[in-house]
Write an enzyme that holds these catalytic residues in place. Structure first.
Site, short mmCIF file in Angstrom:
data_model
loop_
_atom_site.label_atom_id
_atom_site.label_comp_id
_atom_site.label_asym_id
_atom_site.label_seq_id
_atom_site.Cartn_x
_atom_site.Cartn_y
_atom_site.Cartn_z
N ASP A 222 1.25 -10.36 -2.93
CA ASP A 222 2.32 -11.20 -2.38
C ASP A 222 2.80 -10.64 -1.05
OD1 ASP A 222 4.30 -13.38 -2.91
OD2 ASP A 222 5.72 -11.72 -2.83
N GLU A 280 -12.94 2.76 -7.47
CA GLU A 280 -13.15 3.75 -8.53
C GLU A 280 -13.54 3.10 -9.85
OE1 GLU A 280 -9.52 5.87 -8.95
OE2 GLU A 280 -9.49 6.63 -6.88
#
Length: 567
Positions: A222, A280
């Site tokens: 956002d 990751e």
């Protein structure tokens, strides 16, 4: 005549990369208005889970959930009090886990909203800041400043809130005397975080990991362009708005928020760090930027190879019903995104804008009002839906990724006659009703035409009233009905996948109809959209795969889009 002879310009080459987010159709769920399982009239996570088969039947690839975090709901959940918990209004963490697990069972990926520009004023950090002294570490997480004027009675600068009024609110000290001011680009209950603070950056990387560990496939970020402010927070005489635009008709974006509070270069350091976190994890986790910036070359910076994966193309949304503007936006979008190896991500509606079935029914179908209500021009519903179907088929024929806002597959318009005393959007109150706000596009969905509340809730309760004429737009009334908007979406998504339009390329076609027609070839499919007022001829040897409305005597009627295959 074949359109082969009319092919003019190669705009975009086919995409050979195979990551899911480059071509996905993603469905936005606004949880409070999707489906209510508890019966309190507010949609919830179990309600979403119970209706995930609807999304599978529709044919989308992923679901994006607007915020469901613990929140006082001052801005419908975009004022987050706890990023690691579910608000009881929507359910529990166990409900969130169950939703993600069921979506994955059904082959759907799940994107959740992240709100990093600001917190709720009820967040533990902000409460600690209010209790602490000026200059304290607690206040350093936000933008606290002394006021200007002889007694600090004036705001620290002249910035305005996107929701109307000033962007600063003054605090009151423990002894009752006026204190410092704090910055809020949105509502006063949404204080902006200071992203120059390492503690803020570390906290949100941990929040990312919290939800990635729970199995989410990515994040919609956002106000992705608003987190970093210019040093010194200088005065600015421009205007901020939810949807802002340039007056220059040659501007291909037309949806930019500018000024010292937006699109600062420092945001990219944040997203590079976040990208390292996502990388990751296995499973191609992705981020999409809600970034109202211009020009498109600035927007493309958010999707460079080491930053985000997608950015909403609000320039396309803002172009409206204008063939020339759409051609400019499409060409410029591919030029900017191809330069950084990113897909273009198309969108027509969301929870912040008037639905395109209503926008396109206005006398000026390029106008983007901030809500429609009593006393405003009322859209032509039939014309708006006719054009919305055509605009959607144009969008879904474009290469790249696309977003579908809940209910647009039903052809839902805004609730444009909603009583003002029922409105809840803070923008309505902060502007004194000058802006109607976003409630009209957030009305609960109709599932069953003859049920109380149209089947949204087992009790018939709905947190906002639904227009009576939505009965004929309910899912059960449209499912299996030839020519319904719901079946048009299903057919388009099925063909989009079968014809490989997502990873496809784009060549302009100089089709009959001239300036009021947008025509292009994507793989073996020709997409022709007639945005004019007159019918245009189609090639005699073309086979129509799908059309947004009836075709007549070898012509493409006004306000209609067709997907063709030509020999």
């Amino acid at each position: 005549m074949s359109l082969d002879a009319l092919t003019t310009t190669l705009v975009h080459r086919p995409d050979t990369d195979t990551q899911w987010w480059r071509t996905a159709v993603i469905y936005q769920v606004y949880p409070r208005s999707f489906a209510d399982a508890s019966g309190d009239g507010v949609g919830d996570l179990p309600g979403v889970t119970a209706h995930l088969e609807h999304l599978v039947e529709l044919g989308v690839d992923a679901v994006w959930l607007s915020p469901f975090y613990r929140s006082p709901q001052a801005d419908a959940g975009y004022d987050v009090a706890d990023y690691r918990d579910v608000d009881p209004l929507f359910g529990t963490l166990a409900d969130a886990d169950a939703l993600v697990a069921r979506a994955h069972e059904l082959g759907l990926r799940v994107i959740v909203d992240l709100v990093p520009n600001h917190t709720s004023d009820e967040h533990v950090w902000f409460q600690a800041a209010l209790a602490a002294a000026p200059g304290s570490p607690e206040r350093a997480r936000y933008h606290f400043r002394d006021g200007r004027g002889e007694h600090g009675e004036l705001p620290p600068n002249n910035w305005g809130s996107i929701f109307g009024g000033p962007a600063w609110t003054r605090t009151t000290d423990a002894d009752g005397s006026p204190g410092q001011w704090y910055l809020h680009l949105f509502d006063s209950k949404q204080p902006d975080l200071d992203w120059d603070n390492p503690e803020v950056r570390a906290e949100f990387e941990d929040v990312l990991r919290f939800w990635l560990d729970r199995g989410v496939d990515g994040f919609r970020v956002d106000v992705a362009h608003g987190m970093v402010k210019a040093p010194g927070l200088p005065d600015w005489d421009g205007h901020v708005a939810m949807i802002d635009g340039a007056d220059d008709t040659e501007q291909v974006n037309g949806s930019g928020n500018q000024g010292p509070m937006f699109d600062q270069d420092g945001v990219h350091d944040i997203y590079r760090a976040w990208r390292r976190v996502l990388d990751e994890y296995d499973g191609e986790r992705a981020m999409v930027a809600e970034a109202w910036v211009e020009p498109l070359s600035r927007l493309a910076r958010y999707v460079r190879p080491d930053e985000m994966h997608q950015a909403f193309n609000f320039a396309f949304l803002a172009a409206g019903w204008d063939a020339a503007a759409l051609r400019r936006v499409i060409a410029a979008s591919f030029a900017a995104n191809d330069a950084v190896g990113a897909p273009t991500t198309w969108v027509m509606s969301n929870h912040d804008v008037v639905r395109h079935a209503s926008r396109l029914g206005l006398s000026d179908p390029t106008h983007r009002p901030n809500g429609i209500g009593h006393g405003d021009e009322q859209p032509d519903a039939a014309l708006g839906l006719h054009r919305a179907r055509a605009a959607t088929l144009l969008m879904l024929g474009l290469p790249g990724s696309a977003y579908v806002y809940q209910g647009e597959e039903l052809g839902l318009p805004d609730h444009t006659s909603l009583d003002d005393d029922l409105r809840q959007d803070p923008a309505f109150f902060r502007t004194g009703g000058v802006e109607r706000g976003r409630d009209g596009c957030r009305v609960p969905l109709p599932w069953v035409g003859d049920a109380p509340g149209f089947g949204f809730s087992p009790t018939g309760a709905t947190w906002l009233p639904q227009p009576a004429d939505w009965a004929d737009l309910a899912v059960d009334r449209q499912r299996g009905r030839e020519g319904s908007t719901y079946e048009l979406y299903r057919a388009a998504l099925r063909l989009r996948r079968a014809e490989g339009l997502g990873p496809g390329g784009l060549e302009w076609l100089d089709a009959p109809g001239g300036r009021d027609v947008v025509a292009f070839r994507n793989g073996d499919v020709d997409v022709v959209a007639n945005l004019g007022d007159e019918d245009v001829p189609l090639p005699r040897d073309a086979h129509a795969l799908l059309a947004s409305g009836p075709l007549t005597d070898g012509t493409l009627p006004a306000g209609t889009t067709v997907w063709l295959r030509t020999p």
